[in-house]
Write a protein that holds these residues in place. Sequence first.
Motif, PDB file in Angstrom:
ATOM      1  N   UNK A  77       0.828  -1.241  -0.133  1.00 34.06           N
ATOM      2  CA  UNK A  77      -0.141   0.068   0.076  1.00 34.06           C
ATOM      3  C   UNK A  77       0.906   1.194  -0.129  1.00 34.06           C
ATOM      4  N   UNK A  78       1.842   1.404   0.860  1.00 30.96           N
ATOM      5  CA  UNK A  78       2.737   2.573   0.765  1.00 30.96           C
ATOM      6  C   UNK A  78       3.794   2.566  -0.170  1.00 30.96           C
ATOM      7  N   UNK A  79       4.072   1.538  -1.127  1.00 33.66           N
ATOM      8  CA  UNK A  79       5.092   1.582  -2.212  1.00 33.66           C
ATOM      9  C   UNK A  79       4.741   2.808  -3.149  1.00 33.66           C
ATOM     10  N   UNK A  80       3.513   3.175  -3.273  1.00 30.91           N
ATOM     11  CA  UNK A  80       3.173   4.352  -4.222  1.00 30.91           C
ATOM     12  C   UNK A  80       3.654   5.864  -3.678  1.00 30.91           C
ATOM     13  N   UNK A  83       8.114   4.466  -2.343  1.00 32.96           N
ATOM     14  CA  UNK A  83       8.886   3.688  -3.319  1.00 32.96           C
ATOM     15  C   UNK A  83       9.407   2.345  -3.042  1.00 32.96           C
ATOM     16  N   UNK A  84       8.644   1.577  -2.129  1.00 34.22           N
ATOM     17  CA  UNK A  84       9.134   0.415  -1.821  1.00 34.22           C
ATOM     18  C   UNK A  84       8.951  -0.530  -2.774  1.00 34.22           C
ATOM     19  N   UNK A  85       9.808  -1.543  -3.172  1.00 34.82           N
ATOM     20  CA  UNK A  85       9.542  -2.494  -4.221  1.00 34.82           C
ATOM     21  C   UNK A  85      10.185  -3.945  -3.688  1.00 34.82           C
ATOM     22  N   UNK A  93      10.884  -5.916   1.708  1.00 31.34           N
ATOM     23  CA  UNK A  93      11.739  -5.843   3.075  1.00 31.34           C
ATOM     24  C   UNK A  93      11.286  -5.113   4.186  1.00 31.34           C
ATOM     25  N   UNK A  94      11.363  -5.478   5.254  1.00 36.92           N
ATOM     26  CA  UNK A  94      10.877  -4.743   6.316  1.00 36.92           C
ATOM     27  C   UNK A  94      11.942  -5.048   7.685  1.00 36.92           C
ATOM     28  N   UNK A 190      -3.561  20.481  19.268  1.00 41.06           N
ATOM     29  CA  UNK A 190      -2.514  19.641  18.597  1.00 41.06           C
ATOM     30  C   UNK A 190      -2.029  20.594  17.528  1.00 41.06           C
ATOM     31  N   UNK A 191      -0.881  20.499  16.856  1.00 41.04           N
ATOM     32  CA  UNK A 191      -0.264  21.249  16.020  1.00 41.04           C
ATOM     33  C   UNK A 191       0.495  20.529  14.874  1.00 41.04           C
ATOM     34  N   UNK A 192       0.901  20.877  13.579  1.00 39.59           N
ATOM     35  CA  UNK A 192       1.394  20.255  12.532  1.00 39.59           C
ATOM     36  C   UNK A 192       2.920  20.937  12.447  1.00 39.59           C
ATOM     37  N   UNK A 193       3.677  20.373  11.890  1.00 34.92           N
ATOM     38  CA  UNK A 193       4.798  20.950  11.332  1.00 34.92           C
ATOM     39  C   UNK A 193       5.754  19.966  10.306  1.00 34.92           C
ATOM     40  N   UNK A 194       6.484  20.298   9.411  1.00 34.64           N
ATOM     41  CA  UNK A 194       7.114  19.471   8.269  1.00 34.64           C
ATOM     42  C   UNK A 194       8.426  19.535   8.786  1.00 34.64           C
ATOM     43  N   UNK A 195       8.984  18.156   8.599  1.00 32.71           N
ATOM     44  CA  UNK A 195      10.541  17.646   8.744  1.00 32.71           C
ATOM     45  C   UNK A 195      10.818  17.112   7.884  1.00 32.71           C
ATOM     46  N   UNK A 196      12.219  17.069   7.256  1.00 33.22           N
ATOM     47  CA  UNK A 196      12.914  16.448   6.236  1.00 33.22           C
ATOM     48  C   UNK A 196      12.659  14.951   6.577  1.00 33.22           C
ATOM     49  N   UNK A 197      12.278  14.182   5.348  1.00 30.76           N
ATOM     50  CA  UNK A 197      12.403  12.626   5.488  1.00 30.76           C
ATOM     51  C   UNK A 197      13.951  12.099   5.934  1.00 30.76           C
ATOM     52  N   UNK A 198      13.870  11.240   6.587  1.00 32.38           N
ATOM     53  CA  UNK A 198      15.087  10.560   7.234  1.00 32.38           C
ATOM     54  C   UNK A 198      15.694   9.607   6.260  1.00 32.38           C
ATOM     55  N   UNK A 199      17.011   9.351   6.388  1.00 32.39           N
ATOM     56  CA  UNK A 199      17.846   8.322   5.721  1.00 32.39           C
ATOM     57  C   UNK A 199      16.872   7.138   5.926  1.00 32.39           C
ATOM     58  N   UNK A 200      16.831   6.114   5.004  1.00 31.89           N
ATOM     59  CA  UNK A 200      17.573   6.166   3.557  1.00 31.89           C
ATOM     60  C   UNK A 200      16.639   6.547   2.395  1.00 31.89           C
ATOM     61  N   UNK A 201      15.619   7.385   2.776  1.00 28.37           N
ATOM     62  CA  UNK A 201      14.658   7.936   1.789  1.00 28.37           C
ATOM     63  C   UNK A 201      15.479   8.907   0.886  1.00 28.37           C
ATOM     64  N   UNK A 202      15.139   9.183  -0.306  1.00 30.29           N
ATOM     65  CA  UNK A 202      15.943  10.289  -1.074  1.00 30.29           C
ATOM     66  C   UNK A 202      15.547  11.663  -0.570  1.00 30.29           C
ATOM     67  N   UNK A 203      16.754  12.373  -0.345  1.00 30.16           N
ATOM     68  CA  UNK A 203      16.691  13.751  -0.130  1.00 30.16           C
ATOM     69  C   UNK A 203      15.734  14.489  -0.671  1.00 30.16           C
TER      70      UNK A 203
END
Length: 215
Positions: A77-80, A83-85, A93-94, A190-203
């Motif tokens: 479901x999350x591959x979309x 980018x999981x393959x 892999x998990x 409650x509040x929201x904030x945005x953070x960069x995705x952590x490795x190993x995801x693409x920058x």
Amino acid sequence: MRQDKEFVAPLCPLGPTKAIVNEKGTRDMRTTLLEAAWGWHGIWMDLPVEAAAVTLQVAEEDLRPVVERLAQVERHDLSEFRGYTPGPDGLFAFDQLPRFFSESGRRAYLIHYGTTLAGFALTYTLADGAASIYSFFIVGALRRRGVGSLAAQELLRLRPGPWAICFQEANKGAARFWRHVAAATGGAAWREEQRPVPPPFPRDMPPDTWLLLHR
């Protein structure tokens, strides 16, 4: 003889939801037709006449194979969005999954709708002490029926204190779902904030949206 205690918890927009607590401390969420009707898309959905209990079960090592099989569907479901393959063996892999059965601060749960296995959830603790959700999955046949919403709200109630939940805005269903859960459990606090995705995801991947609330 089993002694059940009933109390009322305000989970849904139309009114209170009844919960049953037995002598072992197990909570069975019993919902009415209207109380369960708030779905993934934020609209009222048609539901079966019978409303079943939504329950969470701690998954120990003996139930790890069940979680592993459900996790394959969740990875698909999350591959979309992530980018999981699958590998050459056809499996996703998990690598982090075993840690939820061996490390303190991490826990796996199975989600049931009545007697039906409905999904699973994985929780862990962030460096700042806030609880977070690593994975949350409901099978497609039970989505848009309030099952996921009740399960997520109960999951947050199991651990009072700060929570931080992330998702990708491109996953519009998840974005609507978690904002609804935050509003239902955290009220206005409650509040929201945005953070960069952590490795190993693409920058160059879009940042994660984090919902920060206190239970």
